[in-house]
Write a protein that holds these residues in place. Sequence first.
Motif, PDB file in Angstrom:
ATOM      1  N   UNK A 155      11.154  -7.014  -9.307  1.00  0.00           N
ATOM      2  CA  UNK A 155      11.009  -5.314  -8.934  1.00  0.00           C
ATOM      3  C   UNK A 155      12.002  -5.082  -7.685  1.00  0.00           C
ATOM      4  N   UNK A 156      11.749  -3.995  -7.024  1.00  0.00           N
ATOM      5  CA  UNK A 156      12.395  -3.778  -6.100  1.00  0.00           C
ATOM      6  C   UNK A 156      11.647  -4.141  -4.671  1.00  0.00           C
ATOM      7  N   UNK A 157      12.378  -4.609  -3.593  1.00  0.00           N
ATOM      8  CA  UNK A 157      11.777  -4.921  -2.372  1.00  0.00           C
ATOM      9  C   UNK A 157      10.609  -3.736  -2.149  1.00  0.00           C
ATOM     10  N   UNK A 158      11.049  -2.605  -2.307  1.00  0.00           N
ATOM     11  CA  UNK A 158      10.133  -1.564  -1.976  1.00  0.00           C
ATOM     12  C   UNK A 158       8.749  -1.524  -2.878  1.00  0.00           C
ATOM     13  N   UNK A 159       9.006  -1.629  -4.219  1.00  0.00           N
ATOM     14  CA  UNK A 159       7.802  -1.822  -4.977  1.00  0.00           C
ATOM     15  C   UNK A 159       7.093  -2.938  -4.592  1.00  0.00           C
ATOM     16  N   UNK A 160       7.577  -4.070  -4.315  1.00  0.00           N
ATOM     17  CA  UNK A 160       6.837  -5.415  -4.020  1.00  0.00           C
ATOM     18  C   UNK A 160       6.241  -5.062  -2.719  1.00  0.00           C
ATOM     19  N   UNK A 161       6.593  -4.261  -1.750  1.00  0.00           N
ATOM     20  CA  UNK A 161       5.725  -3.948  -0.513  1.00  0.00           C
ATOM     21  C   UNK A 161       4.643  -3.198  -0.822  1.00  0.00           C
ATOM     22  N   UNK A 162       4.752  -2.350  -1.396  1.00  0.00           N
ATOM     23  CA  UNK A 162       3.673  -1.412  -2.020  1.00  0.00           C
ATOM     24  C   UNK A 162       2.742  -2.089  -2.573  1.00  0.00           C
ATOM     25  N   UNK A 163       3.053  -3.063  -3.492  1.00  0.00           N
ATOM     26  CA  UNK A 163       2.163  -3.803  -4.181  1.00  0.00           C
ATOM     27  C   UNK A 163       1.204  -4.551  -3.139  1.00  0.00           C
ATOM     28  N   UNK A 164       1.848  -5.392  -1.869  1.00  0.00           N
ATOM     29  CA  UNK A 164       1.094  -6.019  -1.136  1.00  0.00           C
ATOM     30  C   UNK A 164       0.276  -5.016  -0.222  1.00  0.00           C
ATOM     31  N   UNK A 165       1.062  -3.762   0.333  1.00  0.00           N
ATOM     32  CA  UNK A 165      -0.007  -2.841   0.859  1.00  0.00           C
ATOM     33  C   UNK A 165      -1.294  -2.489   0.335  1.00  0.00           C
ATOM     34  N   UNK A 166      -0.804  -2.048  -1.051  1.00  0.00           N
ATOM     35  CA  UNK A 166      -2.145  -1.717  -1.795  1.00  0.00           C
ATOM     36  C   UNK A 166      -3.055  -2.696  -1.927  1.00  0.00           C
ATOM     37  N   UNK A 167      -2.800  -3.919  -1.960  1.00  0.00           N
ATOM     38  CA  UNK A 167      -3.752  -4.934  -1.897  1.00  0.00           C
ATOM     39  C   UNK A 167      -4.533  -5.188  -0.437  1.00  0.00           C
ATOM     40  N   UNK A 168      -3.746  -5.031   0.477  1.00  0.00           N
ATOM     41  CA  UNK A 168      -4.230  -5.190   1.780  1.00  0.00           C
ATOM     42  C   UNK A 168      -5.257  -3.952   1.984  1.00  0.00           C
ATOM     43  N   UNK A 169      -4.986  -2.644   1.582  1.00  0.00           N
ATOM     44  CA  UNK A 169      -5.751  -1.424   1.834  1.00  0.00           C
ATOM     45  C   UNK A 169      -7.049  -1.768   0.922  1.00  0.00           C
ATOM     46  N   UNK A 170      -6.925  -2.017  -0.378  1.00  0.00           N
ATOM     47  CA  UNK A 170      -7.979  -2.299  -1.218  1.00  0.00           C
ATOM     48  C   UNK A 170      -9.277  -3.095  -0.669  1.00  0.00           C
ATOM     49  N   UNK A 171      -8.632  -4.161  -0.035  1.00  0.00           N
ATOM     50  CA  UNK A 171      -9.417  -5.456   0.527  1.00  0.00           C
ATOM     51  C   UNK A 171     -10.141  -4.648   1.917  1.00  0.00           C
ATOM     52  N   UNK A 172      -9.443  -4.099   2.435  1.00  0.00           N
ATOM     53  CA  UNK A 172     -10.159  -3.114   3.764  1.00  0.00           C
ATOM     54  C   UNK A 172     -10.918  -2.264   3.496  1.00  0.00           C
ATOM     55  N   UNK A 173     -10.615  -1.527   2.130  1.00  0.00           N
ATOM     56  CA  UNK A 173     -11.911  -0.629   1.775  1.00  0.00           C
ATOM     57  C   UNK A 173     -13.020  -1.073   1.131  1.00  0.00           C
ATOM     58  N   UNK A 174     -13.065  -2.392   0.863  1.00  0.00           N
ATOM     59  CA  UNK A 174     -13.729  -2.988  -0.089  1.00  0.00           C
ATOM     60  C   UNK A 174     -15.407  -2.853   0.578  1.00  0.00           C
ATOM     61  N   UNK A 175     -15.568  -2.718   2.027  1.00  0.00           N
ATOM     62  CA  UNK A 175     -16.840  -2.484   2.529  1.00  0.00           C
ATOM     63  C   UNK A 175     -17.394  -1.107   2.220  1.00  0.00           C
ATOM     64  N   UNK A 176     -16.473   0.032   1.739  1.00  0.00           N
ATOM     65  CA  UNK A 176     -17.033   1.077   1.061  1.00  0.00           C
ATOM     66  C   UNK A 176     -16.879   2.289   2.144  1.00  0.00           C
ATOM     67  N   UNK A 177     -16.579   2.002   3.403  1.00  0.00           N
ATOM     68  CA  UNK A 177     -16.606   2.960   4.476  1.00  0.00           C
ATOM     69  C   UNK A 177     -15.627   4.356   4.147  1.00  0.00           C
ATOM     70  N   UNK A 178     -16.149   5.426   4.089  1.00  0.00           N
ATOM     71  CA  UNK A 178     -15.420   6.625   3.881  1.00  0.00           C
ATOM     72  C   UNK A 178     -15.288   7.362   5.163  1.00  0.00           C
ATOM     73  N   UNK A 179     -13.923   7.517   5.770  1.00  0.00           N
ATOM     74  CA  UNK A 179     -13.866   8.419   6.928  1.00  0.00           C
ATOM     75  C   UNK A 179     -14.004   9.839   6.638  1.00  0.00           C
ATOM     76  N   UNK A 180     -14.502  10.666   7.580  1.00  0.00           N
ATOM     77  CA  UNK A 180     -14.967  11.999   7.410  1.00  0.00           C
ATOM     78  C   UNK A 180     -14.739  12.927   8.519  1.00  0.00           C
TER      79      UNK A 180
END
Length: 338
Positions: free
Chosen positions: A58-83
């Motif tokens: 894939x492009x470098x950009x797509x690969x970076x978005x894949x990594x960033x998505x996984x990082x964010x999903x890991x950080x959101x696994x605690x379920x906190x929603x900002x408001x």
Amino acid sequence: MGDSTATTTDLDVALEKHRTELTGYCYRMLGSSFEAEDAVQDTMVRAWRSYDRFEGRSSLRSWLYRIATNVCLDMLSAGNKRARPMDLSGPTPLARAALSPRPDHTWLEPMPDARVLPTVEDPAEAAVAKESVRLAFMAALQQLPPKQRAVLILREVLAWRASEVAELLDTTVASVNSALQRARATLSERKESGADAAVSDPLDEEQRKLLDRYVAAFEGYDMTALTALLHEDAVMTMPPFDLWLTGHDDITGFMTTLGSACEGSRLLPVQVNGLPGFAQYKPDPEKGGFVPWAVQVLEISDGRLTGFHFYLDTQRWFPLFGLPLHLDGDSDEVEQGA
């Protein structure tokens, strides 16, 4: 050895080109300025360490978005929603107004435009990017489950094809389309009455004049002039306090009572969350001059202010925006504080 150093430098440059757009993506996902920057830094480190396994499928950009998505999903696994304060409770009548703080992780955080909005040629694309970091849209995003959030941002904000999103998330096109449909339904239920929908990009002459009048009214602490600029349903918030006020009587009443120390403030313009804003400095009775008090984010609709939001944690926000920590009292010059 020379080739290796050159390759390392080339990779650093290639990764850095994507930092602003990745920060914008992680910010929309997480609702936090500082968590977004941490997520991007983590993404860059992971990309750097595993680059030898990146096979260019894939492009470098797509690969970076894949990594960033996984990082964010890991950080959101605690379920906190900002408001925002109005996502958590009803408005507080002025008579019962009390300043009760909640922890930092409760709140949707402001973000300087320059850190999340890359320069783009297409005005329509730039407008979509700005709208997608505005507070009302960001607050709505926080209500979506993390994977729906990622799908909606990738498809509707970044205009990825369903097949590209499916590949990034290791799922099917049908699953992506279903998630997008559910996310759109949630957002349309929450659709607010265009709180900030009427902000032009760039601001039109009427909106610039409105901001000039706002600065004059606020710096002059002229409540009659301020009332004339506020929509009758205007909202005022002050994170980290959970208090929020609605209507010009309660807002100006608060400003002349609990908020009276803001009299004599000075405002410097900032670009924040795709909206006009100001860094507010209030008088420093001890040392003279002015000290940081709040980053203000303003929402405009139909020629009036519909919302103004004061982010009070100046030790965090002012450095993020590159703002000075002291204003000289008798000149327009600014000086960087300690």
